[in-house]
Design a protein around this motif. Structure first.
Motif, PDB file in Angstrom:
ATOM      1  N   GLY A 170      -5.061   0.734  -6.456  1.00 46.29           N
ATOM      2  CA  GLY A 170      -5.035   0.217  -8.244  1.00 46.29           C
ATOM      3  C   GLY A 170      -5.501  -1.022  -8.478  1.00 46.29           C
ATOM      4  N   GLY A 188      -0.724   2.212  -6.821  1.00 43.01           N
ATOM      5  CA  GLY A 188      -0.384   1.880  -8.039  1.00 43.01           C
ATOM      6  C   GLY A 188      -1.021   0.535  -8.329  1.00 43.01           C
ATOM      7  N   ALA A 189      -1.446   0.256  -9.692  1.00 42.95           N
ATOM      8  CA  ALA A 189      -1.826  -0.984  -9.936  1.00 42.95           C
ATOM      9  C   ALA A 189      -0.819  -2.354  -9.888  1.00 42.95           C
ATOM     10  N   ARG A 204       4.158   2.768  -6.272  1.00 38.48           N
ATOM     11  CA  ARG A 204       3.905   2.062  -7.387  1.00 38.48           C
ATOM     12  C   ARG A 204       4.719   1.054  -7.656  1.00 38.48           C
TER      13      ARG A 204
END
Length: 215
Positions: A170, A188-189, A204
């Motif tokens: 991400g 995840g980002a 995440r």
């Protein structure tokens, strides 16, 4: 005619398709048009929308090249399915490299790789088929990135990171050196990864949580 001189058809009309088209135009490439079953425009920068993907049946694979403008989104395989469909039909996909990208001379790039504006790829890196290195992403020395991975804008892979197929990193994520990430995993980002991750996981932030993917 050299295959690198063949006109290009872009699959898709969304945001990623326009980014891909802009990179090709910056390199002086000839784009014949866009194809999309659900078009978002009829013309973009004087390049026409030609019709659905079915129009490819009127082209011989040795007269055009394809550029994949279908974005890579976690938990979907549309990009992969479209690519495999037309590779099986004999079409080839061009590499897309924005002129502002910095790429070490010994980097190995497979067919269909896309390296977008401001990306940096250091010595010894190996990129598999249809990998996307998105805007401003940084790939340090000796990284190995398997096919259909997507390194989103601003993400960083430190030295000797190894990604199996179809990994999504991400935006703004960081993978420290010598980490392995298994196939079909989503990072995840903004997440920082400090240990290797198995396949089919979702990781995440802000507190790093790892869980098995569903679907």
């Amino acid at each position: 005619m050299n295959s690198s001189d063949l006109p290009i058809l872009i699959l898709g009309t969304g945001g990623h398709a326009r980014v891909v088209a802009d990179a090709l135009l910056c390199n002086g490439q000839q784009i014949q048009g866009f194809l999309d079953p659900v078009p978002q425009f009829t013309e973009w920068r004087d390049i026409p929308y030609l019709g659905t993907d079915d129009i490819l049946s009127s082209f011989s694979p040795d007269t055009v090249r394809l550029a994949n403008g279908v974005g890579s989104v976690p938990f979907t395989d549309t990009r992969n399915r479209v690519t495999e469909k037309y590779e099986n039909a004999g079409f080839s996909f061009c590499r897309v490299i924005h002129p502002s990208a910095i790429i070490a001379a010994d980097t190995k790039l497979a067919e269909g790789v896309q390296i977008l504006a401001g990306a940096i790829i250091q010595t010894g890196a190996v990129l598999g088929k249809h990998v996307i290195i998105n805007t401003g992403a940084r790939i340090d020395h000796d990284c190995a990135i398997d096919g259909f991975c997507h390194i989103a804008p601003g993400a960083t892979l430190c030295g000797s990171v190894r990604l199996a197929q179809r990994v999504h990193i991400g935006a703004g994520a960081t993978i420290i050196q010598e980490i392995d990430v298994g196939a079909d995993t989503v990072i995840g980002a903004g997440t920082t990864i400090t240990q290797s991750i198995d396949s089919m996981q979702v990781v995440r932030s802000p507190e790093v949580v790892t869980e098995a993917r569903r679907g």
